[in-house]
Design a protein around this motif. Structure first.
Motif, mmCIF file in Angstrom:
data_model
loop_
_atom_site.group_PDB
_atom_site.id
_atom_site.type_symbol
_atom_site.label_atom_id
_atom_site.label_comp_id
_atom_site.label_asym_id
_atom_site.label_seq_id
_atom_site.Cartn_x
_atom_site.Cartn_y
_atom_site.Cartn_z
ATOM 1 N N CYS A 129 0.960 -1.305 0.159
ATOM 2 C CA CYS A 129 -0.063 0.037 0.003
ATOM 3 C C CYS A 129 0.950 1.394 -0.099
ATOM 4 O O CYS A 129 0.506 2.064 -0.808
ATOM 5 C CB CYS A 129 -0.944 0.114 1.209
ATOM 6 N N PHE A 130 1.988 1.202 0.780
ATOM 7 C CA PHE A 130 2.971 2.388 0.812
ATOM 8 C C PHE A 130 3.487 2.631 -0.625
ATOM 9 O O PHE A 130 3.395 3.796 -1.210
ATOM 10 C CB PHE A 130 3.941 2.207 1.832
ATOM 11 N N ILE A 131 3.810 1.766 -1.461
ATOM 12 C CA ILE A 131 4.488 1.706 -2.482
ATOM 13 C C ILE A 131 3.512 2.353 -3.638
ATOM 14 O O ILE A 131 3.715 3.303 -4.587
ATOM 15 C CB ILE A 131 5.076 0.338 -3.053
ATOM 16 N N ALA A 132 2.320 1.610 -3.659
ATOM 17 C CA ALA A 132 1.427 2.037 -4.359
ATOM 18 C C ALA A 132 0.787 3.528 -4.238
ATOM 19 O O ALA A 132 0.644 4.301 -5.219
ATOM 20 C CB ALA A 132 0.004 1.205 -4.139
ATOM 21 N N SER A 133 0.864 3.997 -2.937
ATOM 22 C CA SER A 133 0.372 5.597 -2.796
ATOM 23 C C SER A 133 1.566 6.509 -3.098
ATOM 24 O O SER A 133 1.238 7.185 -3.778
ATOM 25 C CB SER A 133 0.211 5.539 -1.086
ATOM 26 N N THR A 134 2.957 5.878 -2.994
ATOM 27 C CA THR A 134 4.107 6.698 -3.339
ATOM 28 C C THR A 134 4.078 6.867 -4.680
ATOM 29 O O THR A 134 4.106 7.770 -5.385
ATOM 30 C CB THR A 134 5.235 6.263 -2.963
ATOM 31 N N VAL A 135 3.904 5.975 -5.531
ATOM 32 C CA VAL A 135 3.875 5.718 -6.975
ATOM 33 C C VAL A 135 2.636 6.665 -7.607
ATOM 34 O O VAL A 135 2.970 7.406 -8.773
ATOM 35 C CB VAL A 135 3.872 4.302 -7.596
ATOM 36 N N ALA A 136 1.472 6.541 -6.903
ATOM 37 C CA ALA A 136 0.407 7.374 -7.397
ATOM 38 C C ALA A 136 0.588 8.726 -7.106
ATOM 39 O O ALA A 136 0.457 9.651 -8.052
ATOM 40 C CB ALA A 136 -0.964 6.882 -6.787
ATOM 41 N N LEU A 137 1.150 9.053 -5.979
ATOM 42 C CA LEU A 137 1.465 10.704 -5.916
ATOM 43 C C LEU A 137 2.501 11.125 -6.755
ATOM 44 O O LEU A 137 2.428 12.183 -7.102
ATOM 45 C CB LEU A 137 1.827 10.589 -4.248
ATOM 46 N N ARG A 138 3.496 10.555 -6.861
ATOM 47 C CA ARG A 138 4.590 10.725 -7.976
ATOM 48 C C ARG A 138 3.915 11.093 -9.364
ATOM 49 O O ARG A 138 4.256 11.990 -9.965
ATOM 50 C CB ARG A 138 5.675 9.932 -7.942
ATOM 51 N N ARG A 139 3.012 10.096 -9.715
ATOM 52 C CA ARG A 139 2.687 10.062 -11.060
ATOM 53 C C ARG A 139 1.591 11.310 -11.207
ATOM 54 O O ARG A 139 1.405 12.105 -12.293
ATOM 55 C CB ARG A 139 1.611 8.877 -11.409
ATOM 56 N N LEU A 140 0.893 11.746 -9.992
ATOM 57 C CA LEU A 140 0.098 12.747 -10.101
ATOM 58 C C LEU A 140 0.540 14.232 -10.286
ATOM 59 O O LEU A 140 0.284 15.011 -10.848
ATOM 60 C CB LEU A 140 -0.978 12.838 -8.708
#
Length: 212
Positions: free
Chosen positions: A145-156
């Motif tokens: 979940c941490f990796i998914a949140s971080t990746v989504a935030l960077r992409r945004l």
């Protein structure tokens, strides 16, 4: 006697790591140092990058690892186990001591890579530190979940041409973002920032709590 001492050392390391969850964040938000207006949500890396939170974190984390390394040395674990302990400790030193976040773009990349290596190393260390399976499961779910949140935030941020240091509360100062899109973007970013903060703390908490 060595096995008893090793267990005692590991228990002492566990207590130090628990203290890391509490004392540095309290200093960061209570003392407002190094940020006069502290970020919330904020990752562990951001909170302990400088000032009193940094020194409190380094002291507690370093003491915890000292006990963990001594536990390995006093146990019947193999030489490879000691090598892996030292490797994981070195990854943590690079991530949080030598390359704290916010110095430069290059150093931030070093920080992110070494921090990810340190996090993933916990999956192997779970065997050496006898982490209960239920806690391992919590660790793996939180890590994903941490990796998914971080990746989504960077992409945004990339999609909206925002620098990596921009947070949800900075959106109104970004002239490139149309005013009508700012509220929705700020809410989405804040949710991802909170998710990143929550699951980063949870993955370490589950691991430390499961040490036996």
């Amino acid at each position: 006697m060595d096995a008893v001492e090793a267990h005692a050392r590991l228990a002492a390391a566990q207590q130090c790591f628990f203290a890391v969850f509490v004392i540095p964040p309290l200093l960061y938000y209570a003392l407002r140092n190094p940020d006069p207006a502290p970020r919330f949500p904020a990752t562990i890396s951001w909170q302990v990058r400088a000032g009193p939170p940094k020194w409190a974190h380094h002291a507690l984390w370093g003491l915890g690892w000292t006990n963990a390394l001594l536990a390995c040395y006093r146990s019947t674990l193999s030489s490879f186990a000691m090598f892996f302990h030292l490797k994981m400790f070195a990854a943590g030193v690079v991530a949080i001591v030598l390359a704290p976040i916010g110095q430069s773009e290059t150093m931030d990349k070093v920080h992110y890579i070494s921090a990810l290596v340190y996090m993933i190393d916990h999956s192997v260390m779970a065997f050496y530190w006898h982490v209960d399976f239920s806690y391992q499961l919590g660790y793996y779910i939180s890590l994903a979940c941490f990796i998914a949140s971080t990746v989504a935030l960077r992409r945004l941020k990339t999609a909206n041409q925002l620098e990596s240091t921009v947070t949800s509360r900075d959106i109104k100062t970004q002239e490139k973002i149309p005013a009508n899109k700012q509220p929705a973007l700020a809410v989405t970013m804040r949710r991802l920032e909170f998710s990143e903060m929550l699951f980063e703390n949870l993955l370490f908490f589950f691991f430390v709590a499961g040490i036996t």
